[in-house]
Write a protein that holds these residues in place. Sequence first.
Motif, PDB file in Angstrom:
ATOM      1  N   ILE A  60      34.772  99.733  41.326  1.00 26.81           N
ATOM      2  CA  ILE A  60      33.555  98.921  41.288  1.00 26.81           C
ATOM      3  C   ILE A  60      33.941  97.472  41.578  1.00 26.81           C
ATOM      4  O   ILE A  60      34.759  96.882  40.875  1.00 26.81           O
ATOM      5  CB  ILE A  60      32.849  99.002  39.925  1.00 26.81           C
ATOM      6  CG1 ILE A  60      32.525 100.468  39.583  1.00 26.81           C
ATOM      7  CG2 ILE A  60      31.566  98.168  39.936  1.00 26.81           C
ATOM      8  CD1 ILE A  60      31.993 100.659  38.169  1.00 26.81           C
ATOM      9  N   THR A  61      33.345  96.932  42.635  1.00 23.71           N
ATOM     10  CA  THR A  61      33.586  95.537  42.992  1.00 23.71           C
ATOM     11  C   THR A  61      32.350  94.733  42.639  1.00 23.71           C
ATOM     12  O   THR A  61      31.231  95.129  42.966  1.00 23.71           O
ATOM     13  CB  THR A  61      33.852  95.403  44.503  1.00 23.71           C
ATOM     14  OG1 THR A  61      34.988  96.194  44.839  1.00 23.71           O
ATOM     15  CG2 THR A  61      34.119  93.953  44.889  1.00 23.71           C
ATOM     16  N   LEU A  62      32.559  93.627  41.943  1.00 25.46           N
ATOM     17  CA  LEU A  62      31.445  92.706  41.679  1.00 25.46           C
ATOM     18  C   LEU A  62      31.634  91.487  42.564  1.00 25.46           C
ATOM     19  O   LEU A  62      32.731  90.915  42.630  1.00 25.46           O
ATOM     20  CB  LEU A  62      31.423  92.280  40.212  1.00 25.46           C
ATOM     21  CG  LEU A  62      30.359  91.215  39.890  1.00 25.46           C
ATOM     22  CD1 LEU A  62      28.946  91.775  40.029  1.00 25.46           C
ATOM     23  CD2 LEU A  62      30.558  90.646  38.487  1.00 25.46           C
ATOM     24  N   LYS A  63      30.549  91.113  43.263  1.00 28.17           N
ATOM     25  CA  LYS A  63      30.579  89.890  44.072  1.00 28.17           C
ATOM     26  C   LYS A  63      29.523  88.940  43.526  1.00 28.17           C
ATOM     27  O   LYS A  63      28.371  89.325  43.356  1.00 28.17           O
ATOM     28  CB  LYS A  63      30.224  90.202  45.534  1.00 28.17           C
ATOM     29  CG  LYS A  63      31.298  90.957  46.276  1.00 28.17           C
ATOM     30  CD  LYS A  63      30.917  91.111  47.741  1.00 28.17           C
ATOM     31  CE  LYS A  63      31.985  91.916  48.460  1.00 28.17           C
ATOM     32  NZ  LYS A  63      31.664  92.124  49.870  1.00 28.17           N
ATOM     33  N   ASN A  64      29.933  87.718  43.265  1.00 26.31           N
ATOM     34  CA  ASN A  64      28.955  86.690  42.912  1.00 26.31           C
ATOM     35  C   ASN A  64      28.512  86.044  44.218  1.00 26.31           C
ATOM     36  O   ASN A  64      29.261  85.283  44.833  1.00 26.31           O
ATOM     37  CB  ASN A  64      29.588  85.657  41.976  1.00 26.31           C
ATOM     38  CG  ASN A  64      28.582  84.607  41.530  1.00 26.31           C
ATOM     39  OD1 ASN A  64      27.542  84.423  42.155  1.00 26.31           O
ATOM     40  ND2 ASN A  64      28.901  83.915  40.446  1.00 26.31           N
ATOM     41  N   HIS A  74      36.104  95.863  32.498  1.00 27.55           N
ATOM     42  CA  HIS A  74      35.284  94.708  32.876  1.00 27.55           C
ATOM     43  C   HIS A  74      35.973  93.875  33.938  1.00 27.55           C
ATOM     44  O   HIS A  74      37.204  93.832  34.006  1.00 27.55           O
ATOM     45  CB  HIS A  74      34.963  93.852  31.649  1.00 27.55           C
ATOM     46  CG  HIS A  74      36.153  93.145  31.068  1.00 27.55           C
ATOM     47  ND1 HIS A  74      36.589  91.911  31.517  1.00 27.55           N
ATOM     48  CD2 HIS A  74      37.018  93.506  30.094  1.00 27.55           C
ATOM     49  CE1 HIS A  74      37.659  91.551  30.825  1.00 27.55           C
ATOM     50  NE2 HIS A  74      37.943  92.492  29.957  1.00 27.55           N
ATOM     51  N   THR A  75      35.163  93.205  34.749  1.00 29.39           N
ATOM     52  CA  THR A  75      35.702  92.273  35.735  1.00 29.39           C
ATOM     53  C   THR A  75      35.937  90.931  35.048  1.00 29.39           C
ATOM     54  O   THR A  75      35.564  90.730  33.900  1.00 29.39           O
ATOM     55  CB  THR A  75      34.710  92.036  36.892  1.00 29.39           C
ATOM     56  OG1 THR A  75      33.567  91.322  36.380  1.00 29.39           O
ATOM     57  CG2 THR A  75      34.254  93.352  37.522  1.00 29.39           C
ATOM     58  N   LYS A  76      36.538  90.014  35.820  1.00 26.02           N
ATOM     59  CA  LYS A  76      36.642  88.629  35.368  1.00 26.02           C
ATOM     60  C   LYS A  76      35.255  87.990  35.454  1.00 26.02           C
ATOM     61  O   LYS A  76      34.350  88.521  36.101  1.00 26.02           O
ATOM     62  CB  LYS A  76      37.588  87.847  36.281  1.00 26.02           C
ATOM     63  CG  LYS A  76      39.035  88.279  36.169  1.00 26.02           C
ATOM     64  CD  LYS A  76      39.927  87.418  37.052  1.00 26.02           C
ATOM     65  CE  LYS A  76      39.761  87.778  38.519  1.00 26.02           C
ATOM     66  NZ  LYS A  76      40.834  87.286  39.386  1.00 26.02           N
ATOM     67  N   GLU A 135      34.891  87.359  43.879  1.00 26.71           N
ATOM     68  CA  GLU A 135      34.700  88.788  43.614  1.00 26.71           C
ATOM     69  C   GLU A 135      35.888  89.344  42.847  1.00 26.71           C
ATOM     70  O   GLU A 135      36.968  88.760  42.841  1.00 26.71           O
ATOM     71  CB  GLU A 135      34.467  89.563  44.924  1.00 26.71           C
ATOM     72  CG  GLU A 135      35.625  89.557  45.897  1.00 26.71           C
ATOM     73  CD  GLU A 135      35.322  90.422  47.123  1.00 26.71           C
ATOM     74  OE1 GLU A 135      34.547  89.959  47.992  1.00 26.71           O
ATOM     75  OE2 GLU A 135      35.848  91.556  47.197  1.00 26.71           O
ATOM     76  N   ASP A 136      35.655  90.450  42.183  1.00 24.53           N
ATOM     77  CA  ASP A 136      36.715  91.097  41.418  1.00 24.53           C
ATOM     78  C   ASP A 136      36.420  92.594  41.396  1.00 24.53           C
ATOM     79  O   ASP A 136      35.265  93.017  41.421  1.00 24.53           O
ATOM     80  CB  ASP A 136      36.758  90.540  39.987  1.00 24.53           C
ATOM     81  CG  ASP A 136      38.001  91.003  39.226  1.00 24.53           C
ATOM     82  OD1 ASP A 136      39.023  91.322  39.886  1.00 24.53           O
ATOM     83  OD2 ASP A 136      37.953  91.057  37.988  1.00 24.53           O
ATOM     84  N   LYS A 137      37.510  93.372  41.369  1.00 24.09           N
ATOM     85  CA  LYS A 137      37.355  94.821  41.430  1.00 24.09           C
ATOM     86  C   LYS A 137      37.995  95.473  40.213  1.00 24.09           C
ATOM     87  O   LYS A 137      39.067  95.069  39.777  1.00 24.09           O
ATOM     88  CB  LYS A 137      38.043  95.334  42.705  1.00 24.09           C
ATOM     89  CG  LYS A 137      37.887  96.833  42.927  1.00 24.09           C
ATOM     90  CD  LYS A 137      38.316  97.215  44.334  1.00 24.09           C
ATOM     91  CE  LYS A 137      39.827  97.293  44.455  1.00 24.09           C
ATOM     92  NZ  LYS A 137      40.250  97.741  45.794  1.00 24.09           N
TER      93      LYS A 137
END
Length: 178
Positions: free
Chosen positions: A84-88, A137-139, A146-148
């Motif tokens: 799961i990658t989160l991108k702000n 959890h991501t950073k 982004e963080d994965k």
Amino acid sequence: MKKLFIIPALVLAIGITSCGNNAEKKDDTAASTSTETTTEAPATETVPGIENVTSSQTWTVEGNDQMQFNTNLIRVKAGEPVEITLKNVGSMPKESMGHNLVVLKPGVDIPTFGAEATAAVDNEYIPKSGLSSIVGHTKLLGPGEEDKITVTLEKGVYPYLCSFPGHFGIMQGKIVAE
Ligand SMILES: [Cu+2]
């Protein structure tokens, strides 16, 4: 990954041209809230709308300046690693509109966890008191970052949220592992 974005765009385009009446569009968010029962959700709870989600082991979720995730339902195979990658994708400073993505264990009480997270200012809103509730959890991400994370989930429904103060009420979703 490209397919994932093309298909919803097509569906949307077809929906607009063939229907032409957006007012009739069903609000899935409202529907899912109203169908919730007072009993504690078992691991096998049925998640409304999940039948429309294609199962995948690779997901990208975006968080924006409107305090929203662009994905609120994630469907995965149980027992296999999920990326799961989160991108702000916002532009507001991290201090006022930072985002993270925290995956919680099935059945964790979100308001309780959210309150603990809000107090964990010195640990990027990851509460040490709630570590046993967290699967991964991501950073905490500022604009453009982004963080994965990779998690492997047993069968169940896992809530996820952004634990930045005030965000979890809107910025939350569910991962269904089956
Ligand atoms: Cu957030």
